[in-house]
Motif scaffolding. Sequence first.
Motif, mmCIF file in Angstrom:
data_model
loop_
_atom_site.group_PDB
_atom_site.id
_atom_site.type_symbol
_atom_site.label_atom_id
_atom_site.label_comp_id
_atom_site.label_asym_id
_atom_site.label_seq_id
_atom_site.Cartn_x
_atom_site.Cartn_y
_atom_site.Cartn_z
ATOM 1 N N ASN A 19 0.815 -1.218 0.000
ATOM 2 C CA ASN A 19 0.000 0.000 0.000
ATOM 3 C C ASN A 19 0.849 1.270 0.000
ATOM 4 O O ASN A 19 0.495 2.265 0.602
ATOM 5 C CB ASN A 19 -0.973 0.023 1.179
ATOM 6 N N GLU A 20 1.986 1.221 -0.654
ATOM 7 C CA GLU A 20 2.870 2.374 -0.710
ATOM 8 C C GLU A 20 2.881 2.932 -2.123
ATOM 9 O O GLU A 20 3.370 2.297 -3.053
ATOM 10 C CB GLU A 20 4.278 1.986 -0.280
ATOM 11 N N CYS A 21 2.339 4.105 -2.268
ATOM 12 C CA CYS A 21 2.353 4.762 -3.562
ATOM 13 C C CYS A 21 2.044 6.233 -3.348
ATOM 14 O O CYS A 21 2.073 6.718 -2.229
ATOM 15 C CB CYS A 21 1.337 4.130 -4.508
ATOM 16 N N VAL A 22 1.756 6.906 -4.415
ATOM 17 C CA VAL A 22 1.351 8.307 -4.295
ATOM 18 C C VAL A 22 -0.162 8.394 -4.225
ATOM 19 O O VAL A 22 -0.875 7.506 -4.669
ATOM 20 C CB VAL A 22 1.867 9.158 -5.474
ATOM 21 N N GLU A 23 -0.621 9.478 -3.640
ATOM 22 C CA GLU A 23 -2.040 9.799 -3.601
ATOM 23 C C GLU A 23 -2.226 11.112 -4.344
ATOM 24 O O GLU A 23 -1.345 11.974 -4.338
ATOM 25 C CB GLU A 23 -2.528 9.954 -2.168
ATOM 26 N N ILE A 24 -3.369 11.258 -4.985
ATOM 27 C CA ILE A 24 -3.675 12.460 -5.752
ATOM 28 C C ILE A 24 -5.003 13.020 -5.280
ATOM 29 O O ILE A 24 -5.945 12.271 -5.003
ATOM 30 C CB ILE A 24 -3.745 12.138 -7.257
ATOM 31 N N SER A 27 -8.840 19.627 -7.364
ATOM 32 C CA SER A 27 -9.836 20.681 -7.190
ATOM 33 C C SER A 27 -10.027 21.298 -8.574
ATOM 34 O O SER A 27 -9.412 20.857 -9.547
ATOM 35 C CB SER A 27 -9.365 21.730 -6.177
ATOM 36 N N THR A 28 -10.821 22.314 -8.672
ATOM 37 C CA THR A 28 -11.033 22.936 -9.979
ATOM 38 C C THR A 28 -9.799 23.684 -10.458
ATOM 39 O O THR A 28 -9.641 23.912 -11.648
ATOM 40 C CB THR A 28 -12.227 23.908 -9.943
ATOM 41 N N THR A 29 -8.893 24.032 -9.550
ATOM 42 C CA THR A 29 -7.730 24.828 -9.933
ATOM 43 C C THR A 29 -6.388 24.152 -9.728
ATOM 44 O O THR A 29 -5.365 24.659 -10.194
ATOM 45 C CB THR A 29 -7.710 26.158 -9.146
ATOM 46 N N HIS A 30 -6.339 23.014 -9.024
ATOM 47 C CA HIS A 30 -5.064 22.374 -8.724
ATOM 48 C C HIS A 30 -5.181 20.854 -8.668
ATOM 49 O O HIS A 30 -6.254 20.317 -8.411
ATOM 50 C CB HIS A 30 -4.522 22.844 -7.367
ATOM 51 N N VAL A 31 -4.028 20.209 -8.861
ATOM 52 C CA VAL A 31 -3.875 18.782 -8.620
ATOM 53 C C VAL A 31 -2.739 18.661 -7.615
ATOM 54 O O VAL A 31 -1.661 19.222 -7.814
ATOM 55 C CB VAL A 31 -3.523 18.013 -9.909
ATOM 56 N N ALA A 32 -2.975 17.960 -6.522
ATOM 57 C CA ALA A 32 -1.965 17.781 -5.479
ATOM 58 C C ALA A 32 -1.533 16.322 -5.440
ATOM 59 O O ALA A 32 -2.333 15.422 -5.661
ATOM 60 C CB ALA A 32 -2.520 18.208 -4.128
ATOM 61 N N VAL A 33 -0.246 16.104 -5.145
ATOM 62 C CA VAL A 33 0.327 14.765 -5.077
ATOM 63 C C VAL A 33 1.091 14.651 -3.762
ATOM 64 O O VAL A 33 1.821 15.571 -3.383
ATOM 65 C CB VAL A 33 1.298 14.526 -6.262
ATOM 66 N N ALA A 38 3.847 8.927 3.891
ATOM 67 C CA ALA A 38 4.112 10.083 4.756
ATOM 68 C C ALA A 38 3.177 11.228 4.373
ATOM 69 O O ALA A 38 3.614 12.270 3.882
ATOM 70 C CB ALA A 38 5.568 10.500 4.617
ATOM 71 N N PRO A 39 1.884 11.062 4.563
ATOM 72 C CA PRO A 39 0.917 12.061 4.086
ATOM 73 C C PRO A 39 1.030 13.426 4.748
ATOM 74 O O PRO A 39 0.586 14.417 4.175
ATOM 75 C CB PRO A 39 -0.438 11.416 4.371
ATOM 76 N N ALA A 40 1.641 13.509 5.911
ATOM 77 C CA ALA A 40 1.769 14.805 6.584
ATOM 78 C C ALA A 40 2.965 15.609 6.072
ATOM 79 O O ALA A 40 3.126 16.767 6.418
ATOM 80 C CB ALA A 40 1.891 14.601 8.088
ATOM 81 N N ARG A 41 3.797 14.993 5.262
ATOM 82 C CA ARG A 41 4.980 15.681 4.751
ATOM 83 C C ARG A 41 4.615 16.503 3.518
ATOM 84 O O ARG A 41 3.456 16.765 3.266
ATOM 85 C CB ARG A 41 6.067 14.663 4.451
ATOM 86 N N ALA A 42 5.587 16.868 2.758
ATOM 87 C CA ALA A 42 5.424 17.780 1.620
ATOM 88 C C ALA A 42 4.414 17.271 0.592
ATOM 89 O O ALA A 42 4.269 16.072 0.372
ATOM 90 C CB ALA A 42 6.761 17.997 0.942
ATOM 91 N N THR A 43 3.732 18.212 -0.027
ATOM 92 C CA THR A 43 2.764 17.946 -1.090
ATOM 93 C C THR A 43 3.175 18.747 -2.316
ATOM 94 O O THR A 43 3.506 19.923 -2.197
ATOM 95 C CB THR A 43 1.351 18.384 -0.650
ATOM 96 N N LEU A 44 3.205 18.106 -3.471
ATOM 97 C CA LEU A 44 3.435 18.816 -4.728
ATOM 98 C C LEU A 44 2.087 19.271 -5.253
ATOM 99 O O LEU A 44 1.131 18.489 -5.276
ATOM 100 C CB LEU A 44 4.080 17.904 -5.771
ATOM 101 N N THR A 45 1.993 20.505 -5.686
ATOM 102 C CA THR A 45 0.739 21.037 -6.206
ATOM 103 C C THR A 45 0.985 21.629 -7.586
ATOM 104 O O THR A 45 1.937 22.392 -7.770
ATOM 105 C CB THR A 45 0.174 22.118 -5.268
ATOM 106 N N PHE A 46 0.146 21.254 -8.539
ATOM 107 C CA PHE A 46 0.276 21.680 -9.925
ATOM 108 C C PHE A 46 -1.024 22.313 -10.411
ATOM 109 O O PHE A 46 -2.100 21.835 -10.036
ATOM 110 C CB PHE A 46 0.500 20.473 -10.853
ATOM 111 N N PRO A 47 -0.949 23.291 -11.318
ATOM 112 C CA PRO A 47 -2.148 23.650 -12.076
ATOM 113 C C PRO A 47 -2.479 22.434 -12.965
ATOM 114 O O PRO A 47 -1.572 21.687 -13.345
ATOM 115 C CB PRO A 47 -1.710 24.844 -12.924
#
Length: 64
Positions: A19-24, A27-33, A38-47
């Motif tokens: 169960n180790e992978c990325v989560e996505i 929203s209407t304006t962004h996609v977060a990864v 480690a869900p509490a750590r850094a998140t990448l956010t893209f338009p």
Amino acid sequence: MSYMDNWHKSSYSGPGDGNECVEIATSTTHVAVRDSKAPARATLTFPPEAFGHFLEGVKSDAGR
């Protein structure tokens, strides 16, 4: 609802993968990864358009 409430794990993530992978989340304006381990750590956010380009790059590198 913000994207922070809308996390989805890849369908490729399963018991055999630990169960180790990325989560996505979207929203209407962004996609977060984020890292599912480690869900509490850094998140990448893209338009959305930039995320599409990111995925194209990942897919093209996967074939190497």
